[in-house]
Design a protein around this motif. Structure first.
Motif, PDB file in Angstrom:
ATOM      1  N   GLY A  46      -6.901  -6.714   5.076  1.00  0.00           N
ATOM      2  CA  GLY A  46      -8.040  -6.434   4.344  1.00  0.00           C
ATOM      3  C   GLY A  46      -8.406  -4.760   3.916  1.00  0.00           C
ATOM      4  N   ALA A  47      -8.990  -4.213   2.998  1.00  0.00           N
ATOM      5  CA  ALA A  47      -9.315  -2.986   2.549  1.00  0.00           C
ATOM      6  C   ALA A  47      -9.693  -2.303   3.649  1.00  0.00           C
ATOM      7  N   GLY A  48      -9.398  -1.098   3.971  1.00  0.00           N
ATOM      8  CA  GLY A  48      -9.909  -0.350   5.084  1.00  0.00           C
ATOM      9  C   GLY A  48      -9.140  -0.325   6.117  1.00  0.00           C
ATOM     10  N   THR A  49      -8.283  -1.321   6.341  1.00  0.00           N
ATOM     11  CA  THR A  49      -7.383  -1.517   7.596  1.00  0.00           C
ATOM     12  C   THR A  49      -6.510  -0.097   7.815  1.00  0.00           C
ATOM     13  N   LYS A  50      -6.586   0.232   9.206  1.00  0.00           N
ATOM     14  CA  LYS A  50      -6.062   1.267   9.406  1.00  0.00           C
ATOM     15  C   LYS A  50      -5.338   1.429  10.454  1.00  0.00           C
ATOM     16  N   ASN A  66       0.835  -1.185  -0.128  1.00  0.00           N
ATOM     17  CA  ASN A  66       0.031  -0.066  -0.030  1.00  0.00           C
ATOM     18  C   ASN A  66       0.842   1.298   0.011  1.00  0.00           C
ATOM     19  N   THR A  67       0.490   2.425  -0.813  1.00  0.00           N
ATOM     20  CA  THR A  67       0.996   3.821  -0.463  1.00  0.00           C
ATOM     21  C   THR A  67      -0.099   4.854  -0.235  1.00  0.00           C
ATOM     22  N   TYR A  86      -1.934   5.676   8.013  1.00  0.00           N
ATOM     23  CA  TYR A  86      -2.106   4.438   7.103  1.00  0.00           C
ATOM     24  C   TYR A  86      -3.581   3.812   6.956  1.00  0.00           C
ATOM     25  N   VAL A  87      -3.894   3.843   5.719  1.00  0.00           N
ATOM     26  CA  VAL A  87      -5.159   3.304   5.709  1.00  0.00           C
ATOM     27  C   VAL A  87      -5.231   2.335   4.284  1.00  0.00           C
ATOM     28  N   GLN A  88      -5.512   1.167   4.309  1.00  0.00           N
ATOM     29  CA  GLN A  88      -5.168   0.292   3.258  1.00  0.00           C
ATOM     30  C   GLN A  88      -6.305   0.295   2.210  1.00  0.00           C
ATOM     31  N   GLU A  89      -5.986   0.727   0.754  1.00  0.00           N
ATOM     32  CA  GLU A  89      -6.773   1.024  -0.104  1.00  0.00           C
ATOM     33  C   GLU A  89      -7.482  -0.029  -0.644  1.00  0.00           C
TER      34      GLU A  89
END
Length: 272
Positions: free
Chosen positions: A193-197, A131-132, A148-151
């Motif tokens: 997972g998406a949305g992991t922060k 992720n970036t 950080y937020v996983q896109e």
């Protein structure tokens, strides 16, 4: 005597506390924390609670051999640690007629990976980029905080570095040994997972662009796997395991660290 003993116990207790405190301070000065038996950098964070994809636990309890299996393993000329082979022996039984005084039988159980010897275990904290997060603060009037937020959902896979027979058995033995050595939650497959922060913020100065890169860390395990043809020999009322045509070969594996993310932050003047 009672007062002297109490005084000595008090002194020993204070020494234990001081040693523990000095160890914690040393880890903090080095920017590392300790999980299990392994030290990890402060840039690597545990996201198990925040992960929107609940990864299944990869705990692999060490299979306990039955009494019969213990007897057989002690007779083997090569050390046997393969949990699947031990399970097969656990589920086997030998009736008394087969152990008759004059009965003689040799039963071929197959060509098995018998044991794995670990020679090197090391970590790559930036095994795979996942992720970036980016923000352009070149026109901003104050520093900007980024976190950080996983896109997108990211699947991180490990694996063996070479093709070998009975790869699933080999992976299981390597995973057991690497987990034992590091104390880290390891798995050949893990998902972020998406949305992991993570609520850890990084400041982007004015007139700068900020890049927060996230990586999945992994353990690199290297060692030797031993194969052999396994026979169950029944002769003269005795039973034993015989291993023939023994071969060994070097093997390596990448095993991702489950629910951990490594971060690298950069503030730059020009887009990269």
């Amino acid at each position: 005597m009672g007062k002297v003993r109490s005084f000595l116990i008090l002194i020993l207790s204070l020494l234990v506390v001081l040693i523990a405190a000095s160890t914690v301070m040393a880890n903090e000065r080095s920017g590392q924390s300790k999980v299990g038996n392994y030290k990890i950098p402060s840039s690597v964070l545990n996201v198990a609670k925040e992960n929107t994809y609940p990864n299944p636990s990869q705990d692999l309890p060490k299979l306990q051999p039955s009494e019969l299996t213990k007897e057989l393993l002690e007779t083997s000329n090569v050390k046997i640690e393969n949990p699947d082979l031990i399970l097969m022996l656990n589920e086997s039984s030998i009736s008394k007629p087969l152990l008759a005084f004059r009965h003689h039988a040799t039963i071929y159980l197959g060509n098995w990976p018998l044991n794995y010897v670990s020679k090197e275990t090391s970590a790559n904290w930036e095994y795979q980029k996942i992720n970036t997060n980016f923000y352009d603060n070149r026109s901003g009037k104050a520093p900007y905080k980024i976190h950080y937020v996983q896109e997108m959902q990211k699947i991180v896979k490990g694996g063996l570095t070479a093709k070998v027979p009975n790869a699933s058995d080999v992976k299981k033995m390597m995973l057991l040994k690497a987990t034992e050595k590091t104390g880290l939650p390891l798995s050949f497959d893990t998902i972020i997972g998406a949305g992991t922060k993570k609520d850890q913020y990084y400041n982007i100065p004015i007139r700068k662009l900020g890049y927060l890169d996230a990586y999945a860390p992994a353990i690199n395990e290297k060692g030797t796997i031993t194969y052999g043809e396994v026979y169950l020999v029944l002769k003269g009322g005795k039973k034993q395991i015989s291993v023939k045509n023994v071969t060994s070969q070097g093997i390596g594996a990448w095993i991702p660290i489950q629910d951990h993310v490594s971060f690298k932050f950069n503030a730059v003047e020009m887009p990269r």
